[in-house]
Scaffold this motif. Sequence first.
Motif, short mmCIF file in Angstrom:
data_model
loop_
_atom_site.label_atom_id
_atom_site.label_comp_id
_atom_site.label_asym_id
_atom_site.label_seq_id
_atom_site.Cartn_x
_atom_site.Cartn_y
_atom_site.Cartn_z
N UNK A 110 23.16 -25.77 5.35
CA UNK A 110 22.45 -26.63 4.41
C UNK A 110 23.43 -27.56 3.71
N UNK A 111 23.23 -28.86 3.89
CA UNK A 111 24.08 -29.89 3.28
C UNK A 111 23.43 -30.44 2.02
N UNK A 112 22.10 -30.57 2.04
CA UNK A 112 21.39 -31.19 0.93
C UNK A 112 19.96 -30.67 0.87
N UNK A 113 19.49 -30.39 -0.33
CA UNK A 113 18.08 -30.04 -0.55
C UNK A 113 17.61 -30.87 -1.73
N UNK A 114 16.57 -31.66 -1.53
CA UNK A 114 16.10 -32.57 -2.55
C UNK A 114 14.60 -32.42 -2.76
N UNK A 115 14.22 -32.31 -4.02
CA UNK A 115 12.84 -32.47 -4.44
C UNK A 115 12.76 -33.89 -5.00
N UNK A 116 11.87 -34.72 -4.48
CA UNK A 116 11.91 -36.14 -4.85
C UNK A 116 10.54 -36.69 -5.19
N UNK A 117 10.56 -37.76 -5.95
CA UNK A 117 9.41 -38.64 -6.15
C UNK A 117 9.88 -40.02 -5.74
N UNK A 118 9.19 -40.63 -4.79
CA UNK A 118 9.56 -41.95 -4.30
C UNK A 118 8.75 -43.00 -5.07
N UNK A 119 9.47 -43.90 -5.71
CA UNK A 119 8.85 -45.03 -6.39
C UNK A 119 9.20 -46.29 -5.62
N UNK A 120 8.26 -47.22 -5.54
CA UNK A 120 8.55 -48.53 -4.96
C UNK A 120 8.48 -49.54 -6.09
N UNK A 121 9.09 -50.70 -5.86
CA UNK A 121 9.16 -51.70 -6.92
C UNK A 121 8.99 -53.11 -6.38
N UNK A 164 9.04 -53.91 -11.39
CA UNK A 164 7.84 -53.19 -11.79
C UNK A 164 7.60 -52.07 -10.76
N UNK A 165 7.58 -50.84 -11.23
CA UNK A 165 7.54 -49.67 -10.35
C UNK A 165 6.17 -49.02 -10.29
N UNK A 166 5.92 -48.35 -9.16
CA UNK A 166 4.78 -47.43 -9.08
C UNK A 166 5.15 -46.27 -8.15
N UNK A 167 4.55 -45.13 -8.38
CA UNK A 167 4.83 -43.93 -7.60
C UNK A 167 4.13 -44.04 -6.25
N UNK A 168 4.90 -43.86 -5.17
CA UNK A 168 4.35 -43.92 -3.82
C UNK A 168 4.06 -42.52 -3.28
N UNK A 169 4.91 -41.54 -3.63
CA UNK A 169 4.72 -40.20 -3.11
C UNK A 169 5.82 -39.28 -3.57
N UNK A 170 5.79 -38.07 -3.04
CA UNK A 170 6.78 -37.08 -3.42
C UNK A 170 6.98 -36.11 -2.27
N UNK A 171 7.94 -35.21 -2.46
CA UNK A 171 8.14 -34.23 -1.41
C UNK A 171 9.45 -33.48 -1.52
N UNK A 172 9.78 -32.84 -0.42
CA UNK A 172 10.99 -32.04 -0.28
C UNK A 172 11.72 -32.49 0.99
N UNK A 173 13.03 -32.54 0.91
CA UNK A 173 13.83 -32.88 2.10
C UNK A 173 15.02 -31.95 2.16
N UNK A 174 15.17 -31.29 3.31
CA UNK A 174 16.31 -30.41 3.57
C UNK A 174 17.11 -31.03 4.70
N UNK A 175 18.42 -31.13 4.50
CA UNK A 175 19.28 -31.70 5.54
C UNK A 175 20.35 -30.66 5.88
N UNK A 176 20.38 -30.29 7.15
CA UNK A 176 21.37 -29.35 7.65
C UNK A 176 22.41 -30.11 8.45
N UNK A 177 23.66 -29.78 8.25
CA UNK A 177 24.77 -30.35 9.00
C UNK A 177 25.48 -29.21 9.70
N UNK A 178 25.52 -29.26 11.01
CA UNK A 178 26.09 -28.16 11.80
C UNK A 178 25.46 -26.81 11.42
N UNK A 179 24.14 -26.81 11.28
CA UNK A 179 23.34 -25.63 10.95
C UNK A 179 23.65 -25.01 9.58
#
Length: 132
Positions: A61-72, A44-59
């Motif tokens: 951009x490796x990953x850019x994510x717009x996310x919604x975090x659900x917990x269960x 059974x899920x519910x929304x906990x939050x959301x956001x943006x995450x940028x991950x740089x590897x050796x300066x």
Amino acid sequence: LLRKRLVHPMYGKIGFLHGEPIAAEPLETTAAQILKRRTGLTGEFHVAGSGLARIFLDNKLESFTSFTLLTATIADNGLENSTDETGENFWTESDSPDFTQPDMLPSMADLADLSAKHTTGHFFSDKTYFLE
């Protein structure tokens, strides 16, 4: 429940189970279907939050994510399907895993902390991480 990535970006890093939203259905419905398909579990899920995450590897951009975090809340812990082409699912051996370990996605510690602090309402996070 954690998932080791078997695809890029961030190959080999450990994070939470993830999936793509479907426009025509609620996030909780999609999340339940993804959980069932990838693990055999129900929850059974519910929304906990959301956001943006940028991950740089050796300066770079490796990953850019717009996310919604659900917990269960998950009914049982018997994984039927633990691995597919994109990742390997497993239960952590600790009630409070060390999300700062180098094999974790760099956002894990922040997301675990935000989720624990916001038991009511939603959080928003906008973070950038630099890896070497």
